[in-house]
Design a protein around this motif. Structure first.
Motif, PDB file in Angstrom:
ATOM      1  N   VAL A  71       0.836  -1.207   0.000  1.00  0.00           N
ATOM      2  CA  VAL A  71       0.000   0.000   0.000  1.00  0.00           C
ATOM      3  C   VAL A  71       0.866   1.251   0.000  1.00  0.00           C
ATOM      4  O   VAL A  71       0.619   2.209  -0.758  1.00  0.00           O
ATOM      5  CB  VAL A  71      -0.944  -0.016   1.223  1.00  0.00           C
ATOM      6  CG1 VAL A  71      -1.665   1.319   1.356  1.00  0.00           C
ATOM      7  CG2 VAL A  71      -1.955  -1.143   1.101  1.00  0.00           C
ATOM      8  N   LEU A  72       1.908   1.269   0.837  1.00  0.00           N
ATOM      9  CA  LEU A  72       2.797   2.426   0.886  1.00  0.00           C
ATOM     10  C   LEU A  72       3.520   2.617  -0.439  1.00  0.00           C
ATOM     11  O   LEU A  72       3.669   3.746  -0.924  1.00  0.00           O
ATOM     12  CB  LEU A  72       3.817   2.246   2.015  1.00  0.00           C
ATOM     13  CG  LEU A  72       4.818   3.395   2.217  1.00  0.00           C
ATOM     14  CD1 LEU A  72       4.089   4.690   2.545  1.00  0.00           C
ATOM     15  CD2 LEU A  72       5.810   3.048   3.327  1.00  0.00           C
ATOM     16  N   GLY A  73       3.965   1.513  -1.041  1.00  0.00           N
ATOM     17  CA  GLY A  73       4.626   1.619  -2.343  1.00  0.00           C
ATOM     18  C   GLY A  73       3.705   2.186  -3.406  1.00  0.00           C
ATOM     19  O   GLY A  73       4.104   3.052  -4.194  1.00  0.00           O
ATOM     20  N   ASN A  74       2.465   1.709  -3.433  1.00  0.00           N
ATOM     21  CA  ASN A  74       1.492   2.235  -4.410  1.00  0.00           C
ATOM     22  C   ASN A  74       1.225   3.714  -4.177  1.00  0.00           C
ATOM     23  O   ASN A  74       1.081   4.506  -5.122  1.00  0.00           O
ATOM     24  CB  ASN A  74       0.192   1.448  -4.350  1.00  0.00           C
ATOM     25  CG  ASN A  74       0.329   0.056  -4.939  1.00  0.00           C
ATOM     26  OD1 ASN A  74       1.141  -0.157  -5.831  1.00  0.00           O
ATOM     27  ND2 ASN A  74      -0.431  -0.899  -4.445  1.00  0.00           N
ATOM     28  N   TYR A  75       1.134   4.087  -2.888  1.00  0.00           N
ATOM     29  CA  TYR A  75       0.904   5.499  -2.582  1.00  0.00           C
ATOM     30  C   TYR A  75       2.083   6.358  -3.041  1.00  0.00           C
ATOM     31  O   TYR A  75       1.895   7.439  -3.614  1.00  0.00           O
ATOM     32  CB  TYR A  75       0.681   5.683  -1.086  1.00  0.00           C
ATOM     33  CG  TYR A  75       0.664   7.139  -0.670  1.00  0.00           C
ATOM     34  CD1 TYR A  75      -0.433   7.951  -0.929  1.00  0.00           C
ATOM     35  CD2 TYR A  75       1.780   7.702  -0.041  1.00  0.00           C
ATOM     36  CE1 TYR A  75      -0.430   9.293  -0.571  1.00  0.00           C
ATOM     37  CE2 TYR A  75       1.789   9.032   0.329  1.00  0.00           C
ATOM     38  CZ  TYR A  75       0.684   9.819   0.060  1.00  0.00           C
ATOM     39  OH  TYR A  75       0.689  11.145   0.421  1.00  0.00           O
ATOM     40  N   LEU A  76       3.306   5.879  -2.778  1.00  0.00           N
ATOM     41  CA  LEU A  76       4.481   6.630  -3.201  1.00  0.00           C
ATOM     42  C   LEU A  76       4.530   6.755  -4.720  1.00  0.00           C
ATOM     43  O   LEU A  76       4.896   7.811  -5.261  1.00  0.00           O
ATOM     44  CB  LEU A  76       5.750   5.948  -2.680  1.00  0.00           C
ATOM     45  CG  LEU A  76       5.973   6.000  -1.166  1.00  0.00           C
ATOM     46  CD1 LEU A  76       7.216   5.210  -0.785  1.00  0.00           C
ATOM     47  CD2 LEU A  76       6.098   7.445  -0.694  1.00  0.00           C
ATOM     48  N   ARG A 130       4.008  10.301  -9.189  1.00  0.00           N
ATOM     49  CA  ARG A 130       3.462  10.606 -10.514  1.00  0.00           C
ATOM     50  C   ARG A 130       2.646  11.895 -10.485  1.00  0.00           C
ATOM     51  O   ARG A 130       2.710  12.702 -11.426  1.00  0.00           O
ATOM     52  CB  ARG A 130       2.603   9.448 -11.009  1.00  0.00           C
ATOM     53  CG  ARG A 130       3.398   8.227 -11.451  1.00  0.00           C
ATOM     54  CD  ARG A 130       2.457   7.142 -11.975  1.00  0.00           C
ATOM     55  NE  ARG A 130       1.733   7.582 -13.145  1.00  0.00           N
ATOM     56  CZ  ARG A 130       2.135   7.404 -14.389  1.00  0.00           C
ATOM     57  NH1 ARG A 130       3.288   6.775 -14.622  1.00  0.00           N
ATOM     58  NH2 ARG A 130       1.415   7.820 -15.407  1.00  0.00           N
ATOM     59  N   SER A 131       1.890  12.093  -9.397  1.00  0.00           N
ATOM     60  CA  SER A 131       1.075  13.316  -9.300  1.00  0.00           C
ATOM     61  C   SER A 131       1.962  14.552  -9.227  1.00  0.00           C
ATOM     62  O   SER A 131       1.699  15.560  -9.906  1.00  0.00           O
ATOM     63  CB  SER A 131       0.169  13.238  -8.061  1.00  0.00           C
ATOM     64  OG  SER A 131      -0.724  12.154  -8.161  1.00  0.00           O
ATOM     65  N   HIS A 154       4.244  19.113 -12.091  1.00  0.00           N
ATOM     66  CA  HIS A 154       5.443  19.861 -12.510  1.00  0.00           C
ATOM     67  C   HIS A 154       5.470  20.027 -14.026  1.00  0.00           C
ATOM     68  O   HIS A 154       5.729  21.134 -14.531  1.00  0.00           O
ATOM     69  CB  HIS A 154       6.692  19.119 -12.029  1.00  0.00           C
ATOM     70  CG  HIS A 154       7.954  19.603 -12.671  1.00  0.00           C
ATOM     71  ND1 HIS A 154       8.544  20.817 -12.364  1.00  0.00           N
ATOM     72  CD2 HIS A 154       8.738  19.028 -13.637  1.00  0.00           C
ATOM     73  CE1 HIS A 154       9.632  20.969 -13.111  1.00  0.00           C
ATOM     74  NE2 HIS A 154       9.772  19.913 -13.875  1.00  0.00           N
ATOM     75  N   TYR A 155       5.199  18.943 -14.750  1.00  0.00           N
ATOM     76  CA  TYR A 155       5.223  19.033 -16.206  1.00  0.00           C
ATOM     77  C   TYR A 155       4.096  19.926 -16.726  1.00  0.00           C
ATOM     78  O   TYR A 155       4.265  20.641 -17.726  1.00  0.00           O
ATOM     79  CB  TYR A 155       5.117  17.639 -16.815  1.00  0.00           C
ATOM     80  CG  TYR A 155       6.414  16.867 -16.771  1.00  0.00           C
ATOM     81  CD1 TYR A 155       7.549  17.340 -17.420  1.00  0.00           C
ATOM     82  CD2 TYR A 155       6.518  15.668 -16.071  1.00  0.00           C
ATOM     83  CE1 TYR A 155       8.737  16.640 -17.383  1.00  0.00           C
ATOM     84  CE2 TYR A 155       7.711  14.954 -16.023  1.00  0.00           C
ATOM     85  CZ  TYR A 155       8.816  15.456 -16.681  1.00  0.00           C
ATOM     86  OH  TYR A 155       9.983  14.771 -16.642  1.00  0.00           O
ATOM     87  N   LYS A 188       9.289   5.700 -16.549  1.00  0.00           N
ATOM     88  CA  LYS A 188      10.582   5.292 -15.999  1.00  0.00           C
ATOM     89  C   LYS A 188      10.570   5.373 -14.473  1.00  0.00           C
ATOM     90  O   LYS A 188      11.004   4.439 -13.785  1.00  0.00           O
ATOM     91  CB  LYS A 188      11.680   6.185 -16.576  1.00  0.00           C
ATOM     92  CG  LYS A 188      13.059   5.884 -16.025  1.00  0.00           C
ATOM     93  CD  LYS A 188      14.096   6.829 -16.618  1.00  0.00           C
ATOM     94  CE  LYS A 188      15.469   6.580 -16.003  1.00  0.00           C
ATOM     95  NZ  LYS A 188      16.479   7.534 -16.561  1.00  0.00           N
ATOM     96  N   ILE A 189      10.077   6.489 -13.941  1.00  0.00           N
ATOM     97  CA  ILE A 189      10.016   6.650 -12.479  1.00  0.00           C
ATOM     98  C   ILE A 189       9.097   5.605 -11.869  1.00  0.00           C
ATOM     99  O   ILE A 189       9.376   5.041 -10.793  1.00  0.00           O
ATOM    100  CB  ILE A 189       9.536   8.076 -12.134  1.00  0.00           C
ATOM    101  CG1 ILE A 189      10.615   9.091 -12.505  1.00  0.00           C
ATOM    102  CG2 ILE A 189       9.194   8.194 -10.654  1.00  0.00           C
ATOM    103  CD1 ILE A 189      11.915   8.933 -11.768  1.00  0.00           C
ATOM    104  N   THR A 190       7.968   5.322 -12.555  1.00  0.00           N
ATOM    105  CA  THR A 190       7.037   4.316 -12.032  1.00  0.00           C
ATOM    106  C   THR A 190       7.703   2.950 -11.948  1.00  0.00           C
ATOM    107  O   THR A 190       7.593   2.249 -10.933  1.00  0.00           O
ATOM    108  CB  THR A 190       5.795   4.246 -12.932  1.00  0.00           C
ATOM    109  OG1 THR A 190       5.154   5.531 -12.967  1.00  0.00           O
ATOM    110  CG2 THR A 190       4.805   3.210 -12.396  1.00  0.00           C
TER     111      THR A 190
END
Length: 613
Positions: free
Chosen positions: A33-38, A43-44, A49-50, A289-291
């Motif tokens: 759950v924490l990994g999915n939230y991070l 991404r948000s 930013h983009y 890539k970040i995901t």
């Protein structure tokens, strides 16, 4: 109903499965759950930013296009009102030679082309049949009347824009943005048509200054400029479906998602509308890539942990099963057990106790079989043995109370300072994290954070760091706003550099007072504007004039290849960008006397209004 407590439920499950359940519920699911939230949060943040980057670039291109088109319009008006040109267009010449000399003597168009690099070409189409076809002036012919722009230019008195197809000397086709306007000729009661073409190379040189791609349209139908590698035949459907004059978000380009911003630029002198598209082609590849990096990190955490838990639970379960089987054999009278447990954990200790019990049973059985006539003596010996065992055991309550007393004394004696340090650090981190996405905070909260930071530094440097705050009596800190984390880098500079050579009695004094600015007037109150002066002084080693001059140079004009005074330069830039050029940061210092930083910011009331970041 028969409600089972969790402990009763676990008592009906194998130990191995209990460990699996505990790991799955207590570690695997929370980590997942924490990994999915991070991943979602990262991404948000990156998407926002983009989007902001695309919005800023769109504003930049829009401003450049507005400046460019307005400049072209102004130059066309200058030409249309040029008396020498109107006189030339209104004159009936008696011969072609006379007309050629008159056209050659007029250099207004050539001069304008040399002065303004944004203009690619200028053409004047006239109904004066006595003029000859030259480089810039052309009589209206049947071929002219067949051009796509002629009908509207002939019938419309207002300027208008078109995108014309043209070919250079190398036979390369390109699109050119052209302004069409009339040159009124009162003497002959007629007019000429002035066409001013915009230089595509000039548009490219002005726009292509970032990694984002641009596409410029006229009236939704014609594109007159696109960045290299961009091939858009029509406006994106994401914008046309929106039915508004602005769009920011995801754009699908032939199945390829990009983050882009689309805005409109109407013209005040015509009915034409320009459409500006700014697109970031690298946004979604980087997001993917970040995901995948985050997913790989989560998997690198969960997979080895899961493998370890599976192997450990299997090992632990085998030992429990072995111990249970041994105890079962002993209960059936099989006292020949193999010592297969080695170690000092609880299971090994339990096996040792079982072995001792078995040996005792064997010994007691041997003694019973040796002589039945000594039963009473055997019973007495057994009672004596039990008494000795009870007397030799350590009182568990006494041991617990003793250990608890030692723990409490250790906490009171040694861990209170550590607990206080952790509390200060947590408070500092909460302030920093809570202000990463905000642009203003109250002055009292900022100074409370500075106090927390200096308290942490005092735990580190002891009497080398001392701190005091001086505030004017009529100044309520909670009534004023400040950008968060604006003072801390200066205080940190004072601690790490100013007091570097001070062994004891180091002082950092922060003085805050209100001043009236000499010239600006507050528009809200129609009174002279006021500002806050924040002075940070340290009684450290100070600086000689050469070092002071170098610091000021780095602070005001920081070289890109240097990392010295980068924090002070960033503070100065933040103040200049957010508050204006009349505010800033200055420094005074004397060798062996200390250093004084003076920060000036506007005395703005503390509201919920957010400053631009």
């Amino acid at each position: 109903m028969n409600h089972r407590r969790p402990s009763n439920i676990f008592s009906h499950i194998k130990v191995r499965h209990q460990l699996h359940i505990i790991f799955f519920i207590g570690i695997f699911i929370p980590a997942l759950v924490l990994g999915n939230y991070l991943i979602y949060n990262s991404r948000s943040i990156l998407t926002d930013h983009y989007k902001e980057q695309a919005h800023s670039d769109n504003l930049r291109v829009r401003s450049l296009l507005l400046d460019l088109t307005y400049n072209i319009y102004n130059n066309s008006q200058i030409l249309s009102q040029d008396t020498e040109l109107t006189q030339l267009l209104s004159t009936d010449f008696s011969s072609e030679k006379e007309a050629e000399l008159a056209e050659d003597s007029y250099n207004g168009i050539k001069k304008l082309l040399m002065q303004d690099v944004s203009i690619r070409e200028i053409s004047v189409y006239t109904y004066n049949e006595t003029l000859i076809d030259s480089e810039y002036i052309h009589p209206v012919t049947r071929d002219t009347m067949q051009k796509s722009w002629y009908d509207k230019a002939h019938s419309s008195v207002t300027p208008f824009w078109t995108v014309e197809k043209s070919t250079d000397r190398f036979n390369n086709h390109y699109q050119i943005l052209t302004l069409h306007t009339r040159i009124f000729l009162p003497k002959t009661n007629t007019f000429a048509i002035l066409n001013v073409g915009v230089s595509t190379n000039h548009i490219k040189n002005r726009i292509e200054n970032s990694s984002l791609k641009s596409s410029l349209w006229l009236n939704e139908d014609d594109t007159f400029y696109q960045s290299p590698s961009v091939t858009l035949n029509h406006l994106p459907q994401d914008f046309t479906k929106n039915q508004k004059n602005y769009y920011l978000g995801k754009i699908n380009l032939n199945g390829r998602p990009v983050i882009g911003c689309i805005s409109t630029l109407p013209t005040s002198y015509s009915d034409d509308v320009f459409y500006i598209t700014s697109m970031d082609y690298e946004a979604y590849p980087y997001l993917r890539k970040i995901t995948w990096i985050h997913i790989a990190i989560v998997l690198l955490i969960l997979i080895p942990t899961s493998i370890f838990v599976v192997f450990y639970s299997s090992h632990f379960s085998r030992r429990v099963v072995t111990l249970r089987q041994t105890m079962h054999d002993v209960s059936l009278g099989n006292y020949e057990i193999t010592d297969s447990f080695h170690g000092k954990d609880e299971i090994s200790e339990a096996f040792k106790d079982l072995n001792v019990m078995v040996q005792d049973i064997l010994r007691m059985e041997k003694e019973a079989y040796e002589s039945t006539i000594h039963t009473k003596e055997l019973v007495n010996q057994q009672q004596q043995m039990e008494f000795k065992m009870l007397s030799s055991q350590i009182n568990p309550h006494f041991l617990y109370n003793t250990l608890e007393t030692i723990r409490m004394r250790a906490l009171k004696a040694g861990n209170r300072e550590v607990a206080n340090a952790v509390k200060l650090l947590g408070k500092s981190m909460r302030y920093v994290l809570s202000n990463t996405t905000t642009s203003v905070t109250s002055l009292d909260k900022e100074l409370d954070y500075i106090g927390t930071y200096l308290a942490i530094q005092k735990l580190r440097f002891h009497d080398r760091v001392n701190y005091s705050l001086k505030i004017d009596s009529d100044l309520n800190l909670s009534d004023y706003q400040i950008m968060p984390l604006l003072i801390q880098p200066i205080v940190e500079n004072a601690v790490l550099h100013g007091l570097e050579e001070v062994e004891e009695n180091g002082k950092i004094i922060i003085h805050i007072h209100k001043k009236i600015m000499p010239s600006p007037v507050d528009a809200a109150t129609d009174q002279p504007a006021s500002m806050l002066s924040i002075e940070i002084f340290d009684n450290g080693c100070g600086m000689n004039p050469e070092d002071l001059s170098q610091m000021e140079q780095n602070m005001y004009h920081h070289p890109k290849e240097s990392s010295k005074s980068i924090g002070l330069h960033n503070i100065y830039q933040r103040i200049q960008l957010c508050y204006g050029p009349e505010y800033g940061l200055c420094v005074k210092s004397k060798k062996n006397r200390g250093t004084l930083f003076i920060m000036t910011i506007p005395a703005r009331a503390n509201t919920k209004e957010v400053l631009p970041t």
